[in-house]
Design a protein around this motif. Sequence first.
Motif, PDB file in Angstrom:
ATOM      1  N   THR A 196       0.823  -1.116   0.031  1.00 25.74           N
ATOM      2  CA  THR A 196      -0.015   0.124   0.133  1.00 25.74           C
ATOM      3  C   THR A 196       0.886   1.159  -0.113  1.00 25.74           C
ATOM      4  O   THR A 196       0.399   2.426  -0.777  1.00 25.74           O
ATOM      5  N   THR A 197       1.917   1.223   0.664  1.00 25.81           N
ATOM      6  CA  THR A 197       2.580   2.427   1.071  1.00 25.81           C
ATOM      7  C   THR A 197       3.471   2.785  -0.496  1.00 25.81           C
ATOM      8  O   THR A 197       3.594   4.111  -0.592  1.00 25.81           O
ATOM      9  N   VAL A 198       4.289   1.940  -1.017  1.00 21.81           N
ATOM     10  CA  VAL A 198       5.033   2.211  -2.188  1.00 21.81           C
ATOM     11  C   VAL A 198       4.150   2.833  -3.273  1.00 21.81           C
ATOM     12  O   VAL A 198       4.608   3.913  -3.878  1.00 21.81           O
ATOM     13  N   PRO A 199       2.872   2.143  -3.639  1.00 21.73           N
ATOM     14  CA  PRO A 199       2.323   2.940  -4.685  1.00 21.73           C
ATOM     15  C   PRO A 199       1.579   4.198  -4.175  1.00 21.73           C
ATOM     16  O   PRO A 199       1.532   5.164  -5.083  1.00 21.73           O
ATOM     17  N   ALA A 200       1.182   4.400  -3.005  1.00 24.64           N
ATOM     18  CA  ALA A 200       0.965   5.772  -2.604  1.00 24.64           C
ATOM     19  C   ALA A 200       1.992   6.856  -2.614  1.00 24.64           C
ATOM     20  O   ALA A 200       1.609   7.876  -2.815  1.00 24.64           O
ATOM     21  N   GLN A 395      -4.047 -13.827   6.703  1.00 25.46           N
ATOM     22  CA  GLN A 395      -2.629 -13.596   7.464  1.00 25.46           C
ATOM     23  C   GLN A 395      -2.694 -12.299   8.318  1.00 25.46           C
ATOM     24  O   GLN A 395      -3.264 -11.263   8.052  1.00 25.46           O
ATOM     25  N   LYS A 396      -2.024 -12.553   9.548  1.00 21.62           N
ATOM     26  CA  LYS A 396      -1.953 -11.527  10.533  1.00 21.62           C
ATOM     27  C   LYS A 396      -1.164 -10.341  10.187  1.00 21.62           C
ATOM     28  O   LYS A 396      -1.488  -9.255  10.549  1.00 21.62           O
ATOM     29  N   ARG A 397      -0.387 -10.503   9.049  1.00 18.46           N
ATOM     30  CA  ARG A 397       0.177  -9.272   8.447  1.00 18.46           C
ATOM     31  C   ARG A 397      -0.440  -8.251   7.736  1.00 18.46           C
ATOM     32  O   ARG A 397      -0.379  -7.300   7.451  1.00 18.46           O
ATOM     33  N   VAL A 398      -1.708  -9.150   7.162  1.00 13.59           N
ATOM     34  CA  VAL A 398      -2.716  -8.253   6.512  1.00 13.59           C
ATOM     35  C   VAL A 398      -3.320  -7.122   7.588  1.00 13.59           C
ATOM     36  O   VAL A 398      -3.540  -6.116   7.311  1.00 13.59           O
ATOM     37  N   LEU A 399      -3.631  -7.882   8.840  1.00 12.85           N
ATOM     38  CA  LEU A 399      -4.233  -7.108   9.762  1.00 12.85           C
ATOM     39  C   LEU A 399      -3.131  -5.921  10.337  1.00 12.85           C
ATOM     40  O   LEU A 399      -3.744  -4.715  10.636  1.00 12.85           O
ATOM     41  N   SER A 400      -2.054  -6.385  10.606  1.00 12.72           N
ATOM     42  CA  SER A 400      -1.313  -5.325  11.059  1.00 12.72           C
ATOM     43  C   SER A 400      -0.849  -4.029  10.003  1.00 12.72           C
ATOM     44  O   SER A 400      -0.886  -3.016  10.403  1.00 12.72           O
ATOM     45  N   ARG A 401      -0.971  -4.592   8.509  1.00 12.06           N
ATOM     46  CA  ARG A 401      -0.901  -3.455   7.485  1.00 12.06           C
ATOM     47  C   ARG A 401      -2.015  -2.731   7.518  1.00 12.06           C
ATOM     48  O   ARG A 401      -2.008  -1.296   7.560  1.00 12.06           O
ATOM     49  N   THR A 402      -3.348  -3.139   7.790  1.00 14.36           N
ATOM     50  CA  THR A 402      -4.435  -2.481   7.775  1.00 14.36           C
ATOM     51  C   THR A 402      -4.590  -1.497   9.064  1.00 14.36           C
ATOM     52  O   THR A 402      -5.325  -0.218   9.014  1.00 14.36           O
ATOM     53  N   LEU A 403      -4.182  -2.185  10.201  1.00 16.36           N
ATOM     54  CA  LEU A 403      -3.981  -1.194  11.403  1.00 16.36           C
ATOM     55  C   LEU A 403      -3.290   0.267  11.352  1.00 16.36           C
ATOM     56  O   LEU A 403      -3.344   1.221  11.707  1.00 16.36           O
ATOM     57  N   GLU A 404      -2.137  -0.091  10.152  1.00 17.30           N
ATOM     58  CA  GLU A 404      -1.324   0.966   9.917  1.00 17.30           C
ATOM     59  C   GLU A 404      -1.991   2.137   8.966  1.00 17.30           C
ATOM     60  O   GLU A 404      -1.815   3.296   9.112  1.00 17.30           O
ATOM     61  N   ASP A 405      -2.668   1.337   8.003  1.00 11.65           N
ATOM     62  CA  ASP A 405      -3.205   1.995   6.913  1.00 11.65           C
ATOM     63  C   ASP A 405      -4.456   3.030   7.441  1.00 11.65           C
ATOM     64  O   ASP A 405      -4.886   4.038   7.126  1.00 11.65           O
ATOM     65  N   GLY A 406      -4.997   2.538   8.596  1.00  9.47           N
ATOM     66  CA  GLY A 406      -5.854   3.204   9.466  1.00  9.47           C
ATOM     67  C   GLY A 406      -5.802   3.867  10.594  1.00  9.47           C
ATOM     68  O   GLY A 406      -5.525   5.061  10.576  1.00  9.47           O
ATOM     69  N   GLY A 407      -5.136   3.279  11.639  1.00  6.44           N
ATOM     70  CA  GLY A 407      -4.945   3.640  12.995  1.00  6.44           C
ATOM     71  C   GLY A 407      -3.743   4.709  12.866  1.00  6.44           C
ATOM     72  O   GLY A 407      -4.007   5.853  13.432  1.00  6.44           O
ATOM     73  N   THR A 408      -2.643   4.594  12.150  1.00  5.30           N
ATOM     74  CA  THR A 408      -1.804   5.261  12.010  1.00  5.30           C
ATOM     75  C   THR A 408      -2.007   6.463  11.218  1.00  5.30           C
ATOM     76  O   THR A 408      -1.470   7.628  11.829  1.00  5.30           O
ATOM     77  N   ILE A 409      -2.746   6.546  10.319  1.00 10.60           N
ATOM     78  CA  ILE A 409      -2.978   7.603   9.353  1.00 10.60           C
ATOM     79  C   ILE A 409      -4.142   8.467   9.701  1.00 10.60           C
ATOM     80  O   ILE A 409      -4.019   9.809   9.537  1.00 10.60           O
ATOM     81  N   PHE A 410      -5.130   7.925  10.191  1.00 13.10           N
ATOM     82  CA  PHE A 410      -6.519   8.939  10.195  1.00 13.10           C
ATOM     83  C   PHE A 410      -5.950   9.851  11.453  1.00 13.10           C
ATOM     84  O   PHE A 410      -6.949  10.812  11.336  1.00 13.10           O
ATOM     85  N   THR A 411      -5.279   9.527  12.216  1.00 12.24           N
ATOM     86  CA  THR A 411      -5.038  10.840  13.165  1.00 12.24           C
ATOM     87  C   THR A 411      -4.501  11.982  12.659  1.00 12.24           C
ATOM     88  O   THR A 411      -4.659  13.012  13.356  1.00 12.24           O
ATOM     89  N   PRO A 445      -5.550   4.526   2.588  1.00 10.61           N
ATOM     90  CA  PRO A 445      -6.603   3.671   3.133  1.00 10.61           C
ATOM     91  C   PRO A 445      -7.322   3.472   1.831  1.00 10.61           C
ATOM     92  O   PRO A 445      -7.975   2.430   1.928  1.00 10.61           O
ATOM     93  N   LEU A 446      -7.283   4.322   0.878  1.00  9.76           N
ATOM     94  CA  LEU A 446      -8.064   4.194  -0.388  1.00  9.76           C
ATOM     95  C   LEU A 446      -7.498   2.804  -1.117  1.00  9.76           C
ATOM     96  O   LEU A 446      -8.194   2.000  -1.657  1.00  9.76           O
ATOM     97  N   ILE A 447      -6.128   2.833  -1.423  1.00  8.54           N
ATOM     98  CA  ILE A 447      -5.469   1.590  -1.866  1.00  8.54           C
ATOM     99  C   ILE A 447      -5.779   0.197  -1.251  1.00  8.54           C
ATOM    100  O   ILE A 447      -6.121  -0.577  -1.774  1.00  8.54           O
ATOM    101  N   ALA A 448      -5.905   0.259   0.336  1.00 10.44           N
ATOM    102  CA  ALA A 448      -6.130  -0.798   1.318  1.00 10.44           C
ATOM    103  C   ALA A 448      -7.572  -1.121   0.771  1.00 10.44           C
ATOM    104  O   ALA A 448      -7.901  -2.411   0.696  1.00 10.44           O
ATOM    105  N   VAL A 449      -8.521  -0.300   0.548  1.00  8.67           N
ATOM    106  CA  VAL A 449     -10.097  -0.652   0.178  1.00  8.67           C
ATOM    107  C   VAL A 449      -9.879  -1.195  -1.083  1.00  8.67           C
ATOM    108  O   VAL A 449     -10.786  -2.326  -1.347  1.00  8.67           O
ATOM    109  N   PHE A 450      -8.932  -0.529  -2.166  1.00  8.91           N
ATOM    110  CA  PHE A 450      -9.060  -1.296  -3.319  1.00  8.91           C
ATOM    111  C   PHE A 450      -8.512  -2.614  -3.501  1.00  8.91           C
ATOM    112  O   PHE A 450      -9.141  -3.480  -4.082  1.00  8.91           O
ATOM    113  N   GLY A 455      -9.136  -8.282  -3.940  1.00  7.28           N
ATOM    114  CA  GLY A 455      -8.429  -9.381  -3.147  1.00  7.28           C
ATOM    115  C   GLY A 455      -6.918  -9.241  -3.675  1.00  7.28           C
ATOM    116  O   GLY A 455      -6.234 -10.226  -3.036  1.00  7.28           O
ATOM    117  N   ILE A 456      -6.328  -8.333  -4.078  1.00  9.58           N
ATOM    118  CA  ILE A 456      -4.956  -8.326  -4.085  1.00  9.58           C
ATOM    119  C   ILE A 456      -4.519  -8.012  -2.767  1.00  9.58           C
ATOM    120  O   ILE A 456      -4.857  -7.297  -1.893  1.00  9.58           O
TER     121      ILE A 456
END
Length: 465
Positions: A196-200, A395-411, A445-450, A455-456
């Motif tokens: 998510t981060t590299v394309p963004a 996999q839990k790495r999808v959860l950890s990534r999503t927590l960053e794409d949401g929790g870290t960024i939204f603030t 977050p938009l890339i995470a939703v995409f 399913g990518i």
Amino acid sequence: MDKKQEKKVSVGVALLSMLALALVLIGGFVVLELNTHVVFLLAILVIGIIALLNGFTKEELQDFFIEGCKGAVLVALILMTVGTVIGSWIVSGVVPTIIYYGLEILSPKVFLVFGFFICCIISFFVGSSYSAIATIGVAFMGIGLGLNINPGLTAGMIVSGAIFGDKMSPFSDTTNLSPAVAGTDIFKHINSMLYTTVPATVITAVIYTVIGFNIDGNTLDTSIIEGINNTLEENFNINPLLLIVPLLTIILAVMKMPPLIALLLGAAAGIVAAFIFQGEHYTYQTILNSLGSGFSMESGNADVDRLLNRGGILGMMSTSSLALLALGLGEMLQRMGVLSVVLSKMEVLIKSPRSLVITTLGTCLLTTVLTASQYIAILLPGQVMKDAYTKLGVQKRVLSRTLEDGGTIFTFLIPWSTTGIYVSGVLGVAVTAYAPYAFLAILCPLIAVFYALTGIAIFKESKSQ
């Protein structure tokens, strides 16, 4: 923990609390346009009344609020320390020197993309968005002003670069916290975030490049730049040796010196530099008082005065007190069970990996809005959603990534979050002014939703696992 502290409100009361809080925040900020501190005081009062009517005692509410304030103490101390850094780096000539050379070298067309990559690099190696914003970010705001670039655009660029390091650096606290909560290791976590981060980051750099090329350099009033630099030369000894001070501070941060200590040493270095380089311009009272009350002068140039008359501990007290109120309110909501009750009910929305990721992002956003805390926005959704990822074989790495794409960024995008309060306090730009230009914060977050919809990069557990 005793039984009193284990009390939780019902789902109905939790929803009522959220509705009441939304009405206070929207009514206070949007409709009545009240002072932010007043809005939070009203929110605390309303939530406190709801809690009292549902069996919580006054003593419990006081303990909840104080506990939240304890979590804000470090933020408040860092804010005050940043104030000393800003004041000392201005009176020493560090910030004026960076602005001076920046205006001499940079042009409006390359400033945004150049500044973005510099902020990315510094925040990555420092591992702290706060440090990057408080150091190079302050200087870039001055350069942007001199180049006649929208302050919101400049601040958005700084925030985008700072977020990169906050997400990707192995030295960052959120980069370590997210995999710990999700139940994976940091290397798998960083690998997952690349998707998510590299394309963004690439898209963000392209956008800043396009914006820069569309800035008409011919319309730039060079007399403004000349006026700023002439004023800086008249009031400061501009010397490239002063750049050693921020370099030293960055090195200390890279060496994993605690941020509070690194910033204090940076402020001390600024004071020493002020006595060495600016002794002919300012008295020892002016130099030392810059730590407490900030820097102040009347140069005759309104742009320079507006840029440099700031800093000091007192300059950050309003922001620090707001952090106390925000986290105190967030702790009340958490300890009353408002968040856990509501988030646990959101599990019924999870039917597939697609809805799993989107729901995780939604819980991160909701937690950020209600608690104003970046850490709670990672911890609470991570704890609530972890079992759902296991059940669906993701996999839990999808959860950890999503927590960053949401929790870290939204603030960074919520005006009353501790991070939003910090950024606006340090850069002097409202969250609503820079948020539309913080493209990295919007794109992740938009890339995470995409990815969730297509399913990518939604990695599944193997049968052996």
